[in-house]
Design a protein around this motif. Structure first.
Motif, PDB file in Angstrom:
ATOM      1  N   LYS A   1      26.154  14.501 -32.730  1.00  0.00           N
ATOM      2  CA  LYS A   1      26.338  13.230 -32.033  1.00  0.00           C
ATOM      3  C   LYS A   1      27.799  12.970 -31.707  1.00  0.00           C
ATOM      4  CE  LYS A   1      22.283  11.297 -31.457  1.00  0.00           C
ATOM      5  NZ  LYS A   1      21.806  10.931 -30.113  1.00  0.00           N
ATOM      6  N   VAL A   2      28.689  13.280 -32.650  1.00  0.00           N
ATOM      7  CA  VAL A   2      30.113  13.056 -32.392  1.00  0.00           C
ATOM      8  C   VAL A   2      30.595  13.952 -31.257  1.00  0.00           C
ATOM      9  CG1 VAL A   2      32.424  13.308 -33.357  1.00  0.00           C
ATOM     10  CG2 VAL A   2      30.629  12.240 -34.724  1.00  0.00           C
ATOM     11  N   TRP A   3      30.168  15.226 -31.257  1.00  0.00           N
ATOM     12  CA  TRP A   3      30.524  16.113 -30.156  1.00  0.00           C
ATOM     13  C   TRP A   3      29.922  15.605 -28.847  1.00  0.00           C
ATOM     14  CZ3 TRP A   3      33.487  19.048 -27.644  1.00  0.00           C
ATOM     15  CH2 TRP A   3      33.019  19.874 -26.599  1.00  0.00           C
ATOM     16  N   ASP A   4      28.696  15.118 -28.932  1.00  0.00           N
ATOM     17  CA  ASP A   4      28.030  14.550 -27.764  1.00  0.00           C
ATOM     18  C   ASP A   4      28.851  13.400 -27.198  1.00  0.00           C
ATOM     19  OD1 ASP A   4      26.066  14.339 -25.887  1.00  0.00           O
ATOM     20  OD2 ASP A   4      24.634  13.296 -27.173  1.00  0.00           O
ATOM     21  N   ALA A   5      29.393  12.565 -28.098  1.00  0.00           N
ATOM     22  CA  ALA A   5      30.213  11.442 -27.658  1.00  0.00           C
ATOM     23  C   ALA A   5      31.504  11.910 -27.006  1.00  0.00           C
ATOM     24  CB  ALA A   5      30.522  10.530 -28.850  1.00  0.00           C
ATOM     25  N   ILE A   6      32.094  12.986 -27.547  1.00  0.00           N
ATOM     26  CA  ILE A   6      33.366  13.480 -27.026  1.00  0.00           C
ATOM     27  C   ILE A   6      33.199  14.079 -25.632  1.00  0.00           C
ATOM     28  CG2 ILE A   6      35.159  15.235 -27.354  1.00  0.00           C
ATOM     29  CD1 ILE A   6      34.825  14.780 -30.379  1.00  0.00           C
TER      30      ILE A   6
ATOM     31  N   PRO B   1      20.171  32.561 -51.888  1.00  0.00           N
ATOM     32  CA  PRO B   1      19.715  31.251 -51.369  1.00  0.00           C
ATOM     33  C   PRO B   1      20.866  30.316 -51.012  1.00  0.00           C
ATOM     34  CG  PRO B   1      18.442  31.886 -53.299  1.00  0.00           C
ATOM     35  CD  PRO B   1      19.567  32.861 -53.199  1.00  0.00           C
ATOM     36  N   ASP B   2      21.913  30.270 -51.862  1.00  0.00           N
ATOM     37  CA  ASP B   2      23.023  29.366 -51.576  1.00  0.00           C
ATOM     38  C   ASP B   2      23.788  29.800 -50.329  1.00  0.00           C
ATOM     39  OD1 ASP B   2      22.484  27.716 -53.719  1.00  0.00           O
ATOM     40  OD2 ASP B   2      23.767  28.831 -55.099  1.00  0.00           O
ATOM     41  N   LEU B   3      24.072  31.121 -50.209  1.00  0.00           N
ATOM     42  CA  LEU B   3      24.769  31.621 -49.039  1.00  0.00           C
ATOM     43  C   LEU B   3      23.939  31.413 -47.785  1.00  0.00           C
ATOM     44  CD1 LEU B   3      27.143  33.117 -47.756  1.00  0.00           C
ATOM     45  CD2 LEU B   3      25.985  35.285 -48.323  1.00  0.00           C
ATOM     46  N   ASN B   4      22.631  31.678 -47.900  1.00  0.00           N
ATOM     47  CA  ASN B   4      21.738  31.501 -46.747  1.00  0.00           C
ATOM     48  C   ASN B   4      21.730  30.043 -46.284  1.00  0.00           C
ATOM     49  OD1 ASN B   4      19.575  32.812 -44.998  1.00  0.00           O
ATOM     50  ND2 ASN B   4      18.447  31.079 -45.854  1.00  0.00           N
ATOM     51  N   LYS B   5      21.772  29.125 -47.266  1.00  0.00           N
ATOM     52  CA  LYS B   5      21.758  27.695 -46.929  1.00  0.00           C
ATOM     53  C   LYS B   5      23.001  27.317 -46.125  1.00  0.00           C
ATOM     54  CE  LYS B   5      23.100  24.750 -49.961  1.00  0.00           C
ATOM     55  NZ  LYS B   5      23.206  23.887 -51.157  1.00  0.00           N
ATOM     56  N   TRP B   6      24.166  27.828 -46.520  1.00  0.00           N
ATOM     57  CA  TRP B   6      25.397  27.468 -45.827  1.00  0.00           C
ATOM     58  C   TRP B   6      25.493  28.129 -44.456  1.00  0.00           C
ATOM     59  CZ3 TRP B   6      28.277  23.473 -46.851  1.00  0.00           C
ATOM     60  CH2 TRP B   6      28.258  22.933 -48.143  1.00  0.00           C
ATOM     61  N   ILE B   7      24.986  29.362 -44.346  1.00  0.00           N
ATOM     62  CA  ILE B   7      24.982  29.998 -43.024  1.00  0.00           C
ATOM     63  C   ILE B   7      24.006  29.270 -42.098  1.00  0.00           C
ATOM     64  CG2 ILE B   7      24.541  32.128 -41.751  1.00  0.00           C
ATOM     65  CD1 ILE B   7      25.331  33.700 -44.190  1.00  0.00           C
ATOM     66  N   LEU B   8      22.857  28.853 -42.649  1.00  0.00           N
ATOM     67  CA  LEU B   8      21.909  28.058 -41.863  1.00  0.00           C
ATOM     68  C   LEU B   8      22.560  26.761 -41.388  1.00  0.00           C
ATOM     69  CD1 LEU B   8      18.338  28.111 -43.461  1.00  0.00           C
ATOM     70  CD2 LEU B   8      18.967  28.687 -41.119  1.00  0.00           C
ATOM     71  N   PHE B   9      23.309  26.135 -42.279  1.00  0.00           N
ATOM     72  CA  PHE B   9      24.021  24.912 -41.910  1.00  0.00           C
ATOM     73  C   PHE B   9      24.943  25.175 -40.724  1.00  0.00           C
ATOM     74  CE2 PHE B   9      28.052  22.542 -42.493  1.00  0.00           C
ATOM     75  CZ  PHE B   9      27.593  21.268 -42.185  1.00  0.00           C
ATOM     76  N   GLY B  10      25.706  26.286 -40.777  1.00  0.00           N
ATOM     77  CA  GLY B  10      26.587  26.642 -39.667  1.00  0.00           C
ATOM     78  C   GLY B  10      25.819  26.931 -38.389  1.00  0.00           C
ATOM     79  N   TYR B  11      24.664  27.595 -38.522  1.00  0.00           N
ATOM     80  CA  TYR B  11      23.832  27.901 -37.354  1.00  0.00           C
ATOM     81  C   TYR B  11      23.391  26.609 -36.666  1.00  0.00           C
ATOM     82  CZ  TYR B  11      19.531  29.013 -34.800  1.00  0.00           C
ATOM     83  OH  TYR B  11      18.549  29.099 -33.843  1.00  0.00           O
ATOM     84  N   TYR B  12      22.886  25.658 -37.445  1.00  0.00           N
ATOM     85  CA  TYR B  12      22.383  24.426 -36.837  1.00  0.00           C
ATOM     86  C   TYR B  12      23.518  23.580 -36.266  1.00  0.00           C
ATOM     87  CZ  TYR B  12      17.762  25.466 -38.640  1.00  0.00           C
ATOM     88  OH  TYR B  12      16.547  26.067 -38.890  1.00  0.00           O
ATOM     89  N   VAL B  13      24.718  23.660 -36.852  1.00  0.00           N
ATOM     90  CA  VAL B  13      25.866  22.962 -36.276  1.00  0.00           C
ATOM     91  C   VAL B  13      26.197  23.530 -34.897  1.00  0.00           C
ATOM     92  CG1 VAL B  13      28.361  22.624 -36.475  1.00  0.00           C
ATOM     93  CG2 VAL B  13      26.893  22.199 -38.453  1.00  0.00           C
ATOM     94  N   LEU B  14      26.225  24.869 -34.780  1.00  0.00           N
ATOM     95  CA  LEU B  14      26.522  25.505 -33.493  1.00  0.00           C
ATOM     96  C   LEU B  14      25.448  25.188 -32.453  1.00  0.00           C
ATOM     97  CD1 LEU B  14      27.808  29.019 -34.658  1.00  0.00           C
ATOM     98  CD2 LEU B  14      29.159  27.108 -33.766  1.00  0.00           C
ATOM     99  N   VAL B  15      24.182  25.253 -32.860  1.00  0.00           N
ATOM    100  CA  VAL B  15      23.094  24.924 -31.937  1.00  0.00           C
ATOM    101  C   VAL B  15      23.204  23.471 -31.482  1.00  0.00           C
ATOM    102  CG1 VAL B  15      20.598  24.608 -31.735  1.00  0.00           C
ATOM    103  CG2 VAL B  15      21.505  26.678 -32.796  1.00  0.00           C
ATOM    104  N   SER B  16      23.547  22.597 -32.418  1.00  0.00           N
ATOM    105  CA  SER B  16      23.666  21.184 -32.086  1.00  0.00           C
ATOM    106  C   SER B  16      24.782  20.950 -31.068  1.00  0.00           C
ATOM    107  CB  SER B  16      23.941  20.376 -33.361  1.00  0.00           C
ATOM    108  OG  SER B  16      23.881  18.995 -33.110  1.00  0.00           O
ATOM    109  N   ILE B  17      25.899  21.636 -31.239  1.00  0.00           N
ATOM    110  CA  ILE B  17      27.006  21.516 -30.285  1.00  0.00           C
ATOM    111  C   ILE B  17      26.583  22.045 -28.911  1.00  0.00           C
ATOM    112  CG2 ILE B  17      29.298  22.420 -29.725  1.00  0.00           C
ATOM    113  CD1 ILE B  17      29.914  22.291 -32.737  1.00  0.00           C
TER     114      ILE B  17
END
Length: 477
Positions: A68-73, A120-136
């Motif tokens: 949303k913040v990127w969307d606003a920018i 699992p922990d590493l996968n969770k953080w990479i997933l987080f990065g993936y969804y951030v990039l997709v969201s942007i």
């Protein structure tokens, strides 16, 4: 250089400007993709990220906030660029034409759950990065098609009632698209028991349905009112200052922000409310009721506004909506029938949040043209949406963090719904009840003091017509 101008004064009631039905339908179709994508992201993305992708609520809320913040920018940048665009497809439609494919593709990528690591922990953080990039990626593409589309309204007509009518068609298609997406959600959730497969299927179908109506709008409309202006001598900051110096625009921003904060908070948390508080397996039915009632009421409120004006319509609609939001906080867990009734009341009010602020904004743009001699639809629309999305991003982040702090238990892809602690249930009820109610009351206060009545707008259009008529006579001499 010739200037397009209406053939009769815009406030001449004996010769009202009328758009063809085919133009209204084509224009309305342009918002169908936005309706489809927005409803699924609003209602399901947060719970998808926690219950299917396996992110904790804090990370999931952060994904939505960053998007949303990127969307606003990127809104004001694309708004300014679309104001300056010159092509065979016009200032706005060229963006819609070439942005449609990235728009659909990026939306589909949201609903994939790729596996990156056995840890699992590493996968969770990479997933987080993936969804951030997709969201942007998605929000950049969404802005590229939707912001020029919204700025197209005043370039199709200058008539007060026709603009309200256009917005009725726009949001009819928008809400119609959202209803289609929700019906698909209901059907696919029954046919496909695996949540991951269900969301991928739903995302793929809706991505296709989101792209093609844009082409209908591009080829079925024509920008008729364009006042040639070159804002290149003004910086983005300078144009924002001019827009924000418009006092009625300040009111419209506040009205829109309060209305959509209430709606966004509700849509983000309603899946958790329906599943965890009311104990139902699916939340799609509640969302479907709200949207179906809203699409009917769009045309009802549009007709009523012709007689009583937009301010009165907003007051009536918000009254129903406030009752619904406040009632959800006190709703007993065994009264599903009352929940559905409150969804009907909410739909009656939600329609005014779609219709009224956007209709008000077109009047503000006319006032700015009268004061400055320029038409800056892109800047006004982008400035309004910039502040709205910034607020929504922080609001969604607040929801995610609130769920995390309250001890919410995520199922992380399990088909078994965990029993939530009392602290989490209370937090869900607070976010869905009292908080949106306060925002709606704030919107009512701003509408009461909003200075542009129908009569004031008619006087503005008359002055604009007289100015353009004098310029045309001077050019002819």
């Amino acid at each position: 250089m010739n200037h397009s101008s209406p053939s009769a004064p815009a406030n001449d009631r004996s010769q009202p400007e009328k758009l063809r039905l085919s133009t209204k339908l084509a224009y309305g179709a342009g918002d169908m993709g936005a309706g489809i994508t927005t409803i699924l992201i609003s209602f399901t993305l947060l719970i998808f990220l926690t219950e299917v992708a396996g992110l904790d609520p804090g990370l999931a809320g952060t994904v939505l906030m960053i998007g949303k913040v990127w969307d606003a920018i990127n809104d004001p940048v694309i708004g300014m660029l679309s104001d300056r665009t010159r092509s065979r497809w016009g200032r706005r439609r060229s963006w819609m034409l070439f942005g449609s494919l990235p728009f659909g593709l990026s939306f589909f990528l949201y609903w994939l759950v790729p596996h990156f690591s056995a840890d699992p922990d590493l996968n969770k953080w990479i997933l987080f990065g993936y969804y951030v990039l997709v969201s942007i990626f998605f929000h950049a593409a969404y802005t590229a098609v939707n912001l020029p589309y919204t700025a197209l309204t005043p370039e199709l007509t200058q008539d007060y009632n026709e603009r309200t009518s256009l917005n009725s068609f726009r949001f009819a298609f928008s809400i119609g698209g959202s209803i289609l997406a929700l019906i698909l959600g209901v059907v696919l959730s029954q046919l496909i028991p695996d949540p991951k497969q269900m969301y991928v299927t739903l995302g793929g179908i809706c991505a296709i349905f989101s792209m093609f109506p844009l082409y209908w709008c591009v080829f079925g409309t024509r920008e008729r009112y364009q006042t040639p202006s070159d804002p290149s001598n003004l910086s983005l900051v300078s144009q924002f200052k001019i827009a924000l110096s418009n006092r009625p625009f300040q009111f419209v921003i506040g009205i829109y922000l309060f209305s959509w904060l209430a709606l966004q908070l509700t849509t983000a948390v309603i899946p958790y409310f329906v599943v965890s508080w009311m104990g139902r397996d699916s939340f799609f039915e509640v969302a479907l009721i709200v949207q179906m009632v809203a699409i009917i009421m769009l045309f009802v409120w549009s007709a009523i506004s012709r007689s009583v004006g937009r301010k009165a319509v907003y007051f009536m609609g918000m009254g129903f909506w406030i009752i619904a939001q406040a009632g959800l906080f006190f709703l007993p867990r065994d009264r599903t029938d009352v929940m559905f009734f409150l969804a009907v009341l909410a739909g009656v009010g939600v329609a005014t949040a779609y219709l009224i602020p956007w209709s008000m904004l077109t009047d503000v743009i006319d006032l700015d043209e009268l004061n400055t001699g320029q038409r800056r639809e892109g800047i006004f629309y982008s400035c309004m949406v910039f502040l709205q999305k910034l607020g929504l991003g922080l609001g969604i982040f607040f929801v995610g963090q609130t769920l995390k702090w309250s001890g919410f238990i995520a199922s992380a892809g399990s088909t078994t719904i965990p029993e939530q602690p009392d602290s989490a249930l209370f937090a869900i009820r607070m976010v869905i009840g009292p908080l949106p109610t306060l925002f709606l009351i704030g919107g009512l206060i701003l509408v009461y003091f909003y200075p542009l009545s129908r009569e004031v707008h008619a006087a503005i259009l008359l002055q604009l017509y007289e100015r353009k008529h004098k310029a045309a006579v001077k050019d002819a001499e």
